[in-house]
Scaffold this active site. Sequence first.
Site, PDB file in Angstrom:
ATOM      1  N   ILE A 179       6.999   4.324  -4.512  1.00  0.00           N
ATOM      2  CA  ILE A 179       7.467   4.626  -3.344  1.00  0.00           C
ATOM      3  C   ILE A 179       7.265   3.903  -2.118  1.00  0.00           C
ATOM      4  CG2 ILE A 179       7.547   6.788  -1.884  1.00  0.00           C
ATOM      5  CD1 ILE A 179       7.983   7.300  -4.827  1.00  0.00           C
ATOM      6  N   SER A 180       8.611   3.450  -1.711  1.00  0.00           N
ATOM      7  CA  SER A 180       8.563   2.313  -0.565  1.00  0.00           C
ATOM      8  C   SER A 180       9.075   3.217   0.768  1.00  0.00           C
ATOM      9  CB  SER A 180       9.562   1.192  -0.933  1.00  0.00           C
ATOM     10  OG  SER A 180       9.401   0.411   0.085  1.00  0.00           O
ATOM     11  N   LYS A 225      10.654   1.184   6.566  1.00  0.00           N
ATOM     12  CA  LYS A 225       9.960  -0.072   7.495  1.00  0.00           C
ATOM     13  C   LYS A 225       9.816  -1.281   6.568  1.00  0.00           C
ATOM     14  CE  LYS A 225       7.725   3.434  10.284  1.00  0.00           C
ATOM     15  NZ  LYS A 225       8.710   4.641   9.759  1.00  0.00           N
ATOM     16  N   LEU A 273       9.615  15.087   7.272  1.00  0.00           N
ATOM     17  CA  LEU A 273       9.150  15.708   8.134  1.00  0.00           C
ATOM     18  C   LEU A 273       7.985  16.480   7.227  1.00  0.00           C
ATOM     19  CD1 LEU A 273      11.847  17.541  10.085  1.00  0.00           C
ATOM     20  CD2 LEU A 273      10.508  15.899  10.733  1.00  0.00           C
ATOM     21  N   SER A 297       1.888  13.659   6.737  1.00  0.00           N
ATOM     22  CA  SER A 297       0.558  13.333   7.442  1.00  0.00           C
ATOM     23  C   SER A 297       1.065  12.351   8.669  1.00  0.00           C
ATOM     24  CB  SER A 297      -0.445  12.775   6.476  1.00  0.00           C
ATOM     25  OG  SER A 297      -0.137  11.429   5.958  1.00  0.00           O
ATOM     26  N   THR A 353       7.720   7.735  22.404  1.00  0.00           N
ATOM     27  CA  THR A 353       7.515   6.298  22.769  1.00  0.00           C
ATOM     28  C   THR A 353       8.440   5.725  23.574  1.00  0.00           C
ATOM     29  OG1 THR A 353       8.607   5.652  20.839  1.00  0.00           O
ATOM     30  CG2 THR A 353       6.233   6.020  20.560  1.00  0.00           C
TER      31      THR A 353
END
Length: 615
Positions: free
Chosen positions: A408-409, A412, A451, A454, A474
Site C-alpha cells: 500500500i503506497s 507522496k 478521509l 489517522s 497550511t
Amino acid sequence: MRFMFRLPYRRAFVVVVHVLLIAGSNYTAFWLRFDGDLPAWAADAFIRMLPWLVLVRGLTFVPFKLYQGLWRYTGIYDLRNIILAVVSSSALFYLGVRIGYGFFGLAGYPRSVMLIDTCLLILLVGGVRLPRRIYRELGRLDRERRVLIYGAGDAGETIVRDMHNNPSYEYEPIGFIDDDPAKLGKRIHGVKVLGGRDGLARIVAEQEPSIVLLAIPHAAPALVRSLVRDLQSFKVPIKTLPSLRDVLDGDVATGHIRNLSIEDLLERAPVGLDPEPVRDLVAGRRVMVTGAGGSIGSELSRQIAALAPEALVLLDRYENGLYGVGRQLARASGAVMAHEVIADVTDGARVRAVLAEYRPDIIFHAAAHKHVPLMEANPCEAVKNNVLGTRLLSEAAEREGVSRFVLISSDKAVNPSSVMGATKRVAELMMQRHAARADCAFVAVRFGNVLGSSGSVVPLFLEQIAAGGPVTVTHPDVERYFMLIPEAVHLVLHAAAIGQPGALYVLEMGEPIRVLDLARNMIRLSGFVPEADIPITFIGLRPGEKLTEDLTGPDESVEASSVEKILRVRTTGAVDGTCFDARVAELERLAAEGDAKAVIGKLAEIAPALGRAAR
C-alpha cells in the site's frame, strides 16, 4: 380531547355512524325533493324502505372496507371506495325496488330521491372523515422546523407524504426546489415548487427555512458541493436522505433524514465492479494484513473477511488497534479464522517466525509511518519502518513461498518532497526489484489521502470547529486528492486481483480538492458560517509538504487497466539492481546509527526529487 376505541368497540362505533348517515341522507333526500312537505305516500315509502336501504348499503360497504382504516389517513384511495360503495349500493337498492315493487306494497319511490340520496351520502361519508384529517393537518401548524426540500422527485414526494402522515414529526415542508421548469409552480401534496437552483439564495432568504433537505439520494458530489457553496452565506443546516437503494425499497421516511457529511462531497468508487476476481483471489486462501489495527489495515481486514478466506492473519505492533479490529471481525464474521499477531515488521526474526507459522498465500502490507511532519522530525524511524520493515517482510515472503505481495503506497511517493514520501518511493522500487527475481507477484498500489484515517485533516478540523475555531489551514492554495477509506480499499483489492508481477497501480482519485474549500465546507456542514462564526487561519506549509500532490512522476505514464478507476503506471527508467541494493543497505545502516542528516542525504540519492525539494 382525543377519543380512542379498541376493537371491536371502534368497529361497532363506525358501523353505527354509517347507519345514522344512511338514514339521515335518505330522509334529507326526501325532504329536499318535496321542499320539506312530504306527501303521505312519500313518507310511507321512506318508512317502509329505510330498513332495506340500511341493510343493502350496510352490506355493500363491507367489501369496500368502509368500516376499516384510520380516518386521520383518509385520502384518494378512501374517496374512491366511498364513491364505488355508495353508487353500487344505490344501484342494488334501485333494482330491488323495481323488482319487488308489489312485494313492498309501494305507491311509488321517486328516482330523483335515489339520485339526491347518492350524492348526499357520498358527501356525508367522506365528510365525516374530514374532521379527523383536518385536526391532524392543523396539528402540524405549530411544528418548529421548516424544511425546504431540494428535489421534487419520488424521494421528495415520499418524504413530504411521510411528514404529513405523522403528527409526531417536528418537520413542516414549506416548499420544493427543482431545476425542472415543468414543475415550477406545481404542488406536491400541497407543497409548492418555488423555483430552481439559480433562485436558491433568494428563496432561502424569503422563506427562512430551518433546514434545507437534499432529497436526491444519489446526488453527484459536484451538485452537493455547489449546494453547499450556494448556501455558504446562510446559517442553515443541510441534511440529506439515505441511499438510492433505500428509496427503491420504499424504506425512506422522515426518521431517516441525516446530516450531510463531508463524505457526500467526494467522488465515490464505482459500484458495478465485478466482485468475482477479488473473490477468486481471496476465497479459501490464507491472507495476512500488516498494520491491521490502522485505518487502512482494519478496513482491508473487514473487506477480506467478507470474502471467505481460509484464514486471516492480523499483524500489528500496537495492541489496542489490533484488539479492536479483532473484536469487530469476531462479531461480524464469526466463521472466519482470524489470528491476531503482535509483531513489528522491523524485527526480522519475528517476521520470519510468523510467516513460517501461518504460511500466508497473500500479504497486504499496510504497516507504515505516514505522518509527514512527524517523519520529517524522525527520519531514521521512517526508514526503519517504511524501508527496512518492507524489505524484511518481502524477503520473508519470498522465502516462505507467498504467491502475492501487495504494498500500500502513497501519492507522496511521486516527486517526493518529504521523508515519508521518499521512504514510500524506496519501498515501491523495492517491489520492482523483488518482482524481477522472485516467483512471488510483488505489486504496489498508490493512492492519495483517505478521509477518516489517522492522518487525515478531517478529525483535526472537526475538533477545531467544536472548540469554536480557528480552523488552521497550511496554505490557501494547497490541494489534495481525497477518497473514502472503504472505496480506496475496495479498489486496492481489485488492483491486487489483476496485479502482474512488478506492476504499480494508481487509483483515480477524481479532481484534487482545495483544503481551504474542505475546511469551509466542514464549517458549513456544522451549521456555521465560515470566517463569520468560525475563523480560518493560515499557518504555512509544514516541513516536507507540497502545495499539490501528483499521482504519477515525470518519468511515468499511465494506461487503463481492466478495472474502472484503476490505472497502471509505466516507468521509462529501470532500477539498477546492484546499485539499488547497496544504497538501501547503506540507508538502513545510517538509520540504525541514528544519523538523521546522512539518512536524508542517502534518501535524496535514491529518490532524487527529495534532494531538489526545499528543506
